[in-house]
Motif scaffolding. Structure first.
Motif, PDB file in Angstrom:
ATOM      1  N   LEU A 328     -29.421 -12.257  70.509  1.00  0.00           N
ATOM      2  CA  LEU A 328     -28.518 -12.428  69.372  1.00  0.00           C
ATOM      3  C   LEU A 328     -28.733 -13.783  68.694  1.00  0.00           C
ATOM      4  CD1 LEU A 328     -25.152 -10.951  70.731  1.00  0.00           C
ATOM      5  CD2 LEU A 328     -26.756  -9.901  69.129  1.00  0.00           C
ATOM      6  N   HIS A 344     -30.783 -11.120  77.270  1.00  0.00           N
ATOM      7  CA  HIS A 344     -29.446 -10.719  76.828  1.00  0.00           C
ATOM      8  C   HIS A 344     -28.405 -11.170  77.852  1.00  0.00           C
ATOM      9  CE1 HIS A 344     -31.497  -8.566  73.758  1.00  0.00           C
ATOM     10  NE2 HIS A 344     -32.059  -7.708  74.592  1.00  0.00           N
ATOM     11  N   ASP A 346     -25.584 -10.182  78.711  1.00  0.00           N
ATOM     12  CA  ASP A 346     -24.920  -9.173  79.550  1.00  0.00           C
ATOM     13  C   ASP A 346     -25.832  -8.693  80.684  1.00  0.00           C
ATOM     14  OD1 ASP A 346     -22.480  -7.614  79.974  1.00  0.00           O
ATOM     15  OD2 ASP A 346     -23.867  -5.927  79.755  1.00  0.00           O
TER      16      ASP A 346
ATOM     17  N   LEU B 450     -21.348  -4.415  73.348  1.00  0.00           N
ATOM     18  CA  LEU B 450     -21.890  -5.106  72.170  1.00  0.00           C
ATOM     19  C   LEU B 450     -21.445  -4.431  70.887  1.00  0.00           C
ATOM     20  CD1 LEU B 450     -25.551  -6.140  73.005  1.00  0.00           C
ATOM     21  CD2 LEU B 450     -23.572  -7.608  72.598  1.00  0.00           C
ATOM     22  N   ASP B 451     -21.371  -3.095  70.908  1.00  0.00           N
ATOM     23  CA  ASP B 451     -20.885  -2.370  69.732  1.00  0.00           C
ATOM     24  C   ASP B 451     -19.449  -2.797  69.426  1.00  0.00           C
ATOM     25  OD1 ASP B 451     -20.866  -0.342  67.664  1.00  0.00           O
ATOM     26  OD2 ASP B 451     -19.646   0.878  69.015  1.00  0.00           O
ATOM     27  N   GLY B 454     -19.560  -7.131  69.041  1.00  0.00           N
ATOM     28  CA  GLY B 454     -20.471  -7.604  68.010  1.00  0.00           C
ATOM     29  C   GLY B 454     -20.207  -6.937  66.672  1.00  0.00           C
ATOM     30  N   ASP B 515     -24.993 -15.981  70.961  1.00  0.00           N
ATOM     31  CA  ASP B 515     -25.107 -15.453  72.324  1.00  0.00           C
ATOM     32  C   ASP B 515     -23.757 -15.427  73.045  1.00  0.00           C
ATOM     33  OD1 ASP B 515     -27.695 -14.555  72.629  1.00  0.00           O
ATOM     34  OD2 ASP B 515     -28.481 -16.523  73.196  1.00  0.00           O
ATOM     35  N   GLY B 518     -22.611 -11.884  73.418  1.00  0.00           N
ATOM     36  CA  GLY B 518     -23.178 -11.177  74.559  1.00  0.00           C
ATOM     37  C   GLY B 518     -22.563 -11.621  75.870  1.00  0.00           C
ATOM     38  N   ALA B 521     -19.020  -9.954  75.980  1.00  0.00           N
ATOM     39  CA  ALA B 521     -18.851  -8.560  75.551  1.00  0.00           C
ATOM     40  C   ALA B 521     -18.298  -7.639  76.643  1.00  0.00           C
ATOM     41  CB  ALA B 521     -20.177  -8.013  75.013  1.00  0.00           C
TER      42      ALA B 521
END
Lengths: 592, 592
Positions: A328, A344, A346, B450-451, B454, B515, B518, B521
């Motif tokens: 990101l 990432h 996560d 993330l959906d 983010g 970041d 992430g 999230a």
């Protein structure tokens, strides 16, 4: 297929840097257990596990054990019995057994890294030699002289294996209900009749004989758990000189079809007037069995640890290879089609969760084994008593937490693979299925929780907790002025105080209603595990700093500890709330 | 084998008492969706799932699908295709499809209980008809007229099924990397060439044709996700009048060997210059695919719910039957050999955890479906917009939480069985294995997270969260003076405030470093799920009180809600700590 590389650096760090096991072994009089010797054992063990056992792991899962109904024989997966022969040839079965019976006489804690590596490499295979230890210990502590002479040599050498025959179809946890009968014979032997289920390695093709340790009732036994006696029942009869004779009337009735550990033979065993010999006093069989169970419980904890580590290793590799999406914060590898998924956050969260639980859990599990040695060989009576109290307290925590974390780590590691983790060829789903047994056998997590809170804390008035809290307090005091450890020490002191307060609060409620113990047990167990792990992480940071490890290693330990304190330890808040809500927050359900 | 009884009482409670769906349907103009009609649909659906699908669940697991390499044909487990024929005969495929194409035109939310029951009864079977809905929707919204005429009738009637062909070996989440090519032909069709993997129901023996919706690249397409187009590629070619012609150049290459859902055909699909037709605009394929994906994600959430419920039902039964130990507070059934294990508080903890997640999750999942209807058929533009924002926000939460809870519930339910849970014959381990796919497919939990954070929160500036928080505030206000709800309302207001505060805090950190999104999230997603569930539990208590349900039902809802607030909701504390620790608590791992 999942790969496995024995984590020797971290094993050595846990054993020698954090636990200072070499000093401890020397003080306990294990003069052979020097760092040089142990290093050689580790290297050799790692090679065996990586090259012989690990490649058979997927084979065992695919083939499983097969059962021939007509002969009652069990055939293990291709390569399993050859691997066992190599194991015997290498002298591994007797690594921590007494030299009197052909063992190498190393301390118990010197054997646990090998145990972890075996389980990581091939849990199903590891279950065949596993229970020989328990049988050896039970006979050593409770057996008559001729029984020791007849059975211990072959068990220690690995020429025979052992079993624990406890469970029956209608009773597992509640052994007081068991029905298997033992009828005394004129020659001093007994005829054992009954059906046992879930018998690990009850039948196989690896050795010429199998030594069953069987719980059964004498004709005049009182009802319940006070009427249970322990018997040794060999598959092939053995005379008092240890010579094998004819087949005994014990036979495998079938193999269970299981979610995982397919390569492990989980047998229904039928005893049909089989010849057996009383071990220890009549009606005192449960005590002998508990001897076996405590070390078996620590051993199952290590199974969870081993599977977690293997899962983590594979998830790390995959997360570095698999290219998918950009970070990101911008591309980290602009020359590649996408960034490896390890960039990432996560994905890192999942990997670090495994890493924190594996590396911290390793120290906690090894420490449990060291306590077993100290309880027997500690410098003085007081030291032995402390170790005994602490190992009693920590055994259910180690067993339950390392296996629950085993389920969590294999879950997270599989999750890193996305949909590919669900496909058999990557081997991740086998690790998850195999891990699932560990929170069930040798006492479910719920049973460990009751053992911890009901027995070790309430009945024994928190003796083991007291030792643990003193150990934490001592560490915090010693590092009170250590800037590098300050954030960990402060948090740890707070949690230790809360641990004590929660214990008192449950005790108060339990005085009014004993069911409060059951209502709090699971959350108390998990709370305890997370605080104990926080202690071991703080100790790991301190040990790394004090060691001659490279700076990158020290940094890695500190960063992982920070992750643990920031991201995992806060779970204690949820467990504390659940504990405090008590029985009142746990309504009855309709009984019918 | 695990049993299944459709939970019609609780389904009705969720749909009619809590969500007041009958009123909502009438207001949206679904005049046929009356309580009487829906009750009849539920009864009939329950009968089909209980008697036809549920008995095939273990069969599907044992037999799996089989693949014939020479013909490329897939054979489904015994009974699967006959069950599908009954499903078609019963008119089930078109339950919520438009009447124009032979559907029954019921609202989306009227179809979800059937979806839940199918998945609980037989998840593997349910995956065959599952994606026909997505294909139907994509064609309805984006297809040319002739495509609708040719494909929608057979899809709605269930004579053909549909697929979603997205994933390729090197890309799943990151569809921008996909390589499948589409070459325009003189007649307006395209030749599709490439390999797709993980294609659910890609090949089977249930229908005469299969309608693949395929993502591919046109020759002049820009790189990345902006160069992806959507094509419809039938297994058997179809002319513009809908007549089937010769076989198309699309073929199953193999079946995956999976951890679970063995009865579901997970196919590698090879497109070798297959004839396909562009759906929608060139290079706008992802949009069409997202249309399919959102409802598919809600549907996968229901899979987690269905499996959880079936697992709970069986664990409840077993816990009432299995006699083991006495209650710590004294024997509850002194005339029996031991008490049933349901008397032990720790067993109740596991059962109540499932119950709270299942019954609360049911309302949450059904509400998601109702929002889909409202987003299309709401009374006015403002209502539709609100529903659309909220469904966008809730979809990743419903998908991820109901599936994560599915893993947890099948875990807990299996755990109630002790070692017996690990044995295949009880069917509990199948439920656990089957549940494991649900947190992976249609976007892993990490992707949902993330959906949510983010896209739905950061990019869309929290529009959906705002609607949710208003809904909670409205409820709390309405029940401010309601003594029965006071403890729930107070806690809920506190959590809602924290939800908002955490969101702002992440937003601030993310402005400095993307970041941070992430890093937060996953914990933000789970935090959101638990607070949303708290809201639905409070609403359930209020709805039960206001309903004509028997007193025992009302008490049961209140007690389960109390359990949820006391024992599960505190997990938010751990997630909040993890969120607040941010990227700083999540160190880098070596990239190599």
């Amino acid at each position: 297929m999942s790969a496995y590389k024995a984590p020797l650096d971290d094993i050595r760090f846990a054993l020698f840097d954090v636990l200072d096991a070499e000093t401890a072994f020397q003080q306990m009089g294990f003069s052979d257990a020097t760092r040089d010797i142990l290093d050689a054992v580790l290297e050799e063990g790692a090679r065996f596990c990586e090259t012989v056992l690990a490649p058979l792991n997927a084979v065992g899962d695919q083939q499983g054990c097969t059962f021939d109904k007509d002969s009652g024989q069990v055939t293990t997966p291709a390569g399993f019995s050859q691997a066992y022969a190599q194991y015997v040839e290498g002298g591994w079965p007797g690594l921590v057994s007494p030299t009197d019976f052909g063992g190498q006489g190393l301390p118990h804690a010197a054997g646990v890294p090998m145990k972890e590596m075996i389980d990581a490499a091939n849990l199903s295979w590891g279950n065949f030699p596993l229970l020989s230890h328990g049988a050896t210990e039970a006979l050593l502590q409770h057996g008559e002289d001729w029984q020791k002479q007849a059975f211990l040599g072959p068990l220690v050498e690995g020429r025979w294996t052992g079993t624990m025959c406890l469970t029956e179809p209608h009773c597992g946890t509640d052994l007081g209900l068991l029905k298997t009968r033992a009828e005394p014979q004129a020659d001093g032997s007994y005829r054992i009749t009954g059906t046992k289920i879930f018998i690990t390695a009850g039948e196989h093709d690896m050795t010429a004989n199998i030594v069953h340790l069987v719980l059964a009732r004498l004709p005049d036994a009182p009802a319940g758990s006070k009427g249970i006696s322990l018997f040794v029942v060999p598959k092939v009869k053995v005379d008092r000189e240890g010579n094998m004779g004819e087949a005994n009337a014990v036979r495998c009735g079938s193999l269970e079809h299981k979610m995982g550990i397919h390569g492990s033979a989980t047998c229904v065993m039928n005893f049909d007037g089989a010849e057996g010999y009383l071990v220890g006093q009549p009606n005192k069989g449960l005590m002998g069995m508990f001897t076996m169970m405590n070390t078996a419980r620590l051993a199952v904890g290590l199974q969870g640890l081993g599977l977690s580590d293997r899962a983590l290793q594979n998830a790390l590799r995959y997360s570095r290879e698999r290219l998918q999406m950009r970070a990101l914060s911008g591309a980290k590898f602009p020359d590649k089609a996408a960034d490896p998924i390890i960039v990432h956050p996560d994905v890192r969260r999942m990997l670090l969760t495994c890493k924190a639980l594996v590396e911290g859990g390793r120290v906690m599990g090894y420490h449990g084994a060291l306590l077993v040695d100290e309880a027997h060989h500690g410098a003085d009576e007081a030291a032995r008593k402390r170790a005994d109290e602490l190992v009693g307290f920590m055994t259910p925590i180690v067993k339950a937490c390392l296996t629950e974390w085993g389920v969590e780590c294999t879950y997270n590691a599989l999750q890193c693979f996305g949909g590919h983790g669900y496909i058999a060829e990557h081997g991740m789903e086998q690790l998850a299925r195999d891990a699932r047994i560990t929170t069930l056998y040798e006492g479910t997590t719920g049973i460990q929780a009751l053992d911890l809170l009901g027995r070790k804390v309430m009945q024994l008035q928190g003796a083991g907790l007291k030792v643990m809290l003193e150990m934490i307090a001592g560490f915090c005091e010693a590092h009170a002025d250590d800037a590098a450890l300050a954030p960990f020490v402060a948090e740890l002191m707070q949690k230790a105080a809360q641990w004590q307060q929660l214990t008192l609060s449950i005790g108060k409620r339990a005085a009014a209603n004993p069911d409060e113990v059951g209502a709090a047990a699971y959350d108390y167990l998990m709370y305890s595990g997370y605080v104990a792990l926080a202690y071991w992480w703080a100790r790991s940071v301190a040990a790394a700093e004090a060691s001659s490890q490279p700076q990158a290693f020290k940094d890695d330990k500190r960063e992982t500890a920070r992750f643990y304190f920031a991201r995992i330890l806060p779970r204690t808040a949820a467990h504390a709330s659940a504990i405090e809500s008590g029985l009142a927050g746990l309504p009855d359900l309709p009984l019918e």
